[in-house]
Scaffold this motif. Structure first.
Motif, short mmCIF file in Angstrom:
data_model
loop_
_atom_site.label_atom_id
_atom_site.label_comp_id
_atom_site.label_asym_id
_atom_site.label_seq_id
_atom_site.Cartn_x
_atom_site.Cartn_y
_atom_site.Cartn_z
N VAL A 246 20.87 110.03 -51.72
CA VAL A 246 22.30 110.32 -51.56
C VAL A 246 23.04 109.08 -51.07
CG1 VAL A 246 23.98 111.70 -50.27
CG2 VAL A 246 21.96 112.79 -51.26
N ALA A 247 22.43 108.33 -50.17
CA ALA A 247 23.08 107.11 -49.68
C ALA A 247 23.23 106.10 -50.81
CB ALA A 247 22.26 106.51 -48.54
N VAL A 248 22.20 105.93 -51.62
CA VAL A 248 22.29 104.99 -52.74
C VAL A 248 23.34 105.46 -53.75
CG1 VAL A 248 21.02 104.06 -54.72
CG2 VAL A 248 19.94 104.12 -52.47
N LEU B 84 28.65 105.01 -56.30
CA LEU B 84 29.82 105.75 -56.78
C LEU B 84 31.13 105.29 -56.15
CD1 LEU B 84 28.25 109.32 -56.76
CD2 LEU B 84 29.06 108.09 -58.79
N GLY B 85 31.05 104.47 -55.11
CA GLY B 85 32.26 103.98 -54.48
C GLY B 85 32.71 104.72 -53.24
N PHE B 86 31.86 105.63 -52.70
CA PHE B 86 32.19 106.25 -51.42
C PHE B 86 32.22 105.17 -50.35
CE2 PHE B 86 31.05 109.94 -53.83
CZ PHE B 86 31.77 110.98 -53.26
N GLU B 87 33.09 105.35 -49.36
CA GLU B 87 33.30 104.31 -48.36
C GLU B 87 32.20 104.25 -47.32
OE1 GLU B 87 35.01 103.10 -44.30
OE2 GLU B 87 34.46 105.11 -44.98
N SER B 88 31.58 105.41 -46.99
CA SER B 88 30.66 105.44 -45.85
C SER B 88 29.68 106.59 -45.96
CB SER B 88 31.45 105.55 -44.53
OG SER B 88 32.39 106.61 -44.60
N VAL B 89 28.54 106.43 -45.27
CA VAL B 89 27.58 107.51 -45.06
C VAL B 89 27.35 107.60 -43.55
CG1 VAL B 89 26.48 107.32 -47.31
CG2 VAL B 89 25.58 106.00 -45.39
N TRP B 90 27.00 108.83 -43.08
CA TRP B 90 26.97 109.10 -41.65
C TRP B 90 25.72 109.88 -41.26
CZ3 TRP B 90 31.13 107.29 -38.73
CH2 TRP B 90 32.20 106.79 -39.48
N VAL C 89 33.17 114.40 -46.48
CA VAL C 89 33.19 115.56 -47.37
C VAL C 89 31.78 115.97 -47.75
CG1 VAL C 89 35.47 114.97 -48.26
CG2 VAL C 89 33.43 114.11 -49.43
N ARG C 90 31.65 117.26 -48.09
CA ARG C 90 30.36 117.79 -48.53
C ARG C 90 30.60 118.60 -49.80
NH1 ARG C 90 27.63 122.41 -45.01
NH2 ARG C 90 29.43 123.43 -45.92
N PRO C 91 30.60 117.94 -50.96
CA PRO C 91 30.92 118.66 -52.19
C PRO C 91 29.80 119.54 -52.72
CG PRO C 91 30.56 116.34 -52.64
CD PRO C 91 30.50 116.50 -51.16
N TRP C 92 28.64 119.49 -52.14
CA TRP C 92 27.51 120.30 -52.60
C TRP C 92 27.37 121.56 -51.76
CZ3 TRP C 92 27.04 115.68 -49.94
CH2 TRP C 92 26.50 115.76 -48.65
N THR C 93 26.74 122.59 -52.34
CA THR C 93 26.35 123.78 -51.59
C THR C 93 24.85 123.86 -51.44
OG1 THR C 93 26.42 125.08 -53.63
CG2 THR C 93 28.39 125.11 -52.24
N ALA D 251 24.45 114.96 -57.90
CA ALA D 251 25.30 115.35 -59.03
C ALA D 251 26.69 115.75 -58.56
CB ALA D 251 24.65 116.50 -59.80
N LYS D 252 26.76 116.47 -57.45
CA LYS D 252 28.06 116.91 -56.94
C LYS D 252 28.87 115.74 -56.38
CE LYS D 252 27.75 121.25 -57.95
NZ LYS D 252 28.66 121.85 -58.96
N LEU D 253 28.19 114.75 -55.82
CA LEU D 253 28.91 113.54 -55.40
C LEU D 253 29.55 112.85 -56.59
CD1 LEU D 253 26.68 111.70 -52.75
CD2 LEU D 253 28.80 112.95 -52.37
N ALA D 254 28.83 112.79 -57.70
CA ALA D 254 29.39 112.16 -58.90
C ALA D 254 30.59 112.93 -59.42
CB ALA D 254 28.31 112.05 -59.98
N GLU D 255 30.49 114.26 -59.41
CA GLU D 255 31.62 115.08 -59.84
C GLU D 255 32.82 114.87 -58.93
OE1 GLU D 255 30.49 119.16 -60.15
OE2 GLU D 255 28.82 118.76 -61.51
N PHE D 256 32.57 114.84 -57.62
CA PHE D 256 33.65 114.62 -56.66
C PHE D 256 34.30 113.26 -56.87
CE2 PHE D 256 35.56 113.32 -52.70
CZ PHE D 256 36.07 114.48 -52.13
N ALA D 257 33.47 112.25 -57.09
CA ALA D 257 33.99 110.90 -57.30
C ALA D 257 34.94 110.84 -58.47
CB ALA D 257 32.84 109.92 -57.49
N ASP D 258 34.60 111.52 -59.54
CA ASP D 258 35.46 111.54 -60.72
C ASP D 258 36.73 112.35 -60.46
OD1 ASP D 258 33.83 109.95 -62.31
OD2 ASP D 258 32.68 111.65 -63.05
N ARG D 259 36.58 113.50 -59.84
CA ARG D 259 37.73 114.40 -59.66
C ARG D 259 38.73 113.86 -58.65
NH1 ARG D 259 37.71 120.56 -57.23
NH2 ARG D 259 39.81 121.13 -57.96
#
Length: 287
Positions: A18-20, A25-31, A258-262, A269-277
Motif C-alpha cells: 500500500v505504501a509503494v 499514485l501520487g498520494f502525499e503521505s502514509v501514516w 482517507v480510507r477508500p477501501w472497505t 485497487a481502491k487507492l488507484a480508483e480514488f486517485a483517478d476520481r
C-alpha cells in the motif's frame, strides 16, 4: 488538497504494497500509529467514553519510525508520518534520534505526529506517571526542537535534565514538522502554541467544525512566528465525493487522511480508483 493513507488500518502484511502504491499514485503521505507495549491487565485499557478495552494485548506492535525507515527505502516521493507517536514515553534523545534518522534516510520526508496518549497501561509498564504525560510531552518537544537545530544543548527541566551534548546529524528538513494529535483542550493548545500543525480524529465535514473553531481561537495567542507553516490534517473516512473536498479546504484543512477501501485485500485497487476520481494521480509522477 494533500491526501494521506492510514497504514495502521490495514494488516501489517499489506503496509509495504500500500505504501509503494501510494507513492506511485501520487498520494502525499502514509501514516503509522504506534504503542510501545500492551499490558495484559485490561482494566487499564478502557477506552475513554466507553466501558470496553480499547486494545488487545495480542495485537502486533512495531517501532513506527524504524518501520517507516524501511518504507523510505522502497519509496521515493511519499511523505512518512506517525499518527501518532507517543513521544514522551521515551527520553527525547531516543525519539529525536529516530525521527532525525527517518528524515535523513528518506531525504527529508519525515513528519513527526505526536500525542500524549489515552492508554495508562503502557505508562505503568514503563514506570512513568500517566498523569504527567501532557507536560512531559511538552518538555520533550522543547528539547527536541533544540536538539534538531542547535550545535550543542544542555537542559534542566521537570522531567529531563542533562549536561551539554552534541546531536548530529541534524534532520534534512530545516524544520522537521511536529504535529499534535488529539482533541482535548491540551492537545489543541499544544498544536496551536508548540507544534507545526494538528491531526484530528476521524470526522465528517460537519463534526470537525467545533474542533477547528477551538483551534483557531487558541492559535490567536500563538507565540511561534507566522513564518512557520501550520497544517491541519483530518482523518476523513466517509467522503461523499470529490465535490466535498472544497468544503474541507474552506475550513482550513490542507491534508486529508482517507480510507477508500472497505476490505484490506482491495486497498491497492481502491487507492488507484480514488486517485483517478479525486485527481490525486499526477501524470508527472505516474508516467
Amino acid at each position: 488538497m494533500r491526501f494521506g493513507v492510514p497504514l495502521g488500518l490495514l494488516h501489517p502484511a499489506a503496509w509495504k504494497d500500500v505504501a509503494v502504491a501510494a507513492d506511485e499514485l501520487g498520494f502525499e503521505s502514509v501514516w503509522l500509529p504506534e504503542h510501545l507495549v500492551f499490558a495484559t491487565d485490561l482494566s487499564l485499557a478502557i477506552y475513554p467514553g466507553t466501558d470496553k478495552p480499547g486494545i488487545s494485548p495480542a495485537t502486533p506492535l512495531f517501532d513506527a519510525p524504524a518501520y517507516l525507515c524501511w518504507l523510505a527505502g522502497l519509496t521515493s516521493r511519499v511523505r512518512l508520518g506517525t499518527a501518532v507517536h507517543l513521544y514522551a514515553l521515551r527520553h527525547p534523545f531516543v525519539s529525536a534520534r529516530a525521527f532525525a534518522t527517518l528524515d535523513i534516510v528518506s531525504d527529508g520526508r519525515a513528519i513527526c505526529g505526536v500525542g500524549a496518549g489515552w492508554y495508562p497501561g503502557e505508562w505503568v509498564a514503563a514506570g512513568l506517571d500517566f498523569a504527567t504525560r501532557g507536560p512531559r510531552l511538552d518538555e520533550a518537544i522543547e528539547v527536541t526542537r533544540r536538539l534538531w537545530s542547535e550545535p550543542v544543548v544542555a537542559h534542566t527541566g521537570r522531567f529531563f535534565t542533562f549536561p551539554e551534548v552534541a546531536f548530529d546529524p541534524k534532520p534534512v528538513q530545516e524544520r522537521l514538522p511536529i504535529l499534535s494529535g488529539g482533541e482535548s483542550a491540551a492537545a489543541l493548545r499544544r498544536a496551536a502554541t508548540r507544534c507545526d500543525g494538528w491531526i484530528s480524529m476521524p470526522h465528517t465535514l460537519e463534526s470537525i467544525r467545533p474542533q477547528l473553531d477551538r483551534l483557531a481561537t487558541m492559535r490567536a495567542t500563538r507565540e511561534v512566528t507566522d513564518a512557520v507553516p501550520f497544517s491541519v490534517t483530518a482523518h476523513a473516512y466517509s467522503l461523499t465525493g470529490p465535490d466535498e473536498v472544497g468544503g474541507w479546504e474552506r475550513l482550513g484543512v490542507d491534508r486529508m487522511i482517507v480510507r477508500p477501501w472497505t476490505r484490506g485485500r482491495d486497498a491497492v485497487a481502491k487507492l488507484a480508483e480514488f486517485a483517478d476520481r479525486y485527481g490525486v494521480r499526477d501524470p508527472a509522477v505516474t508516467d
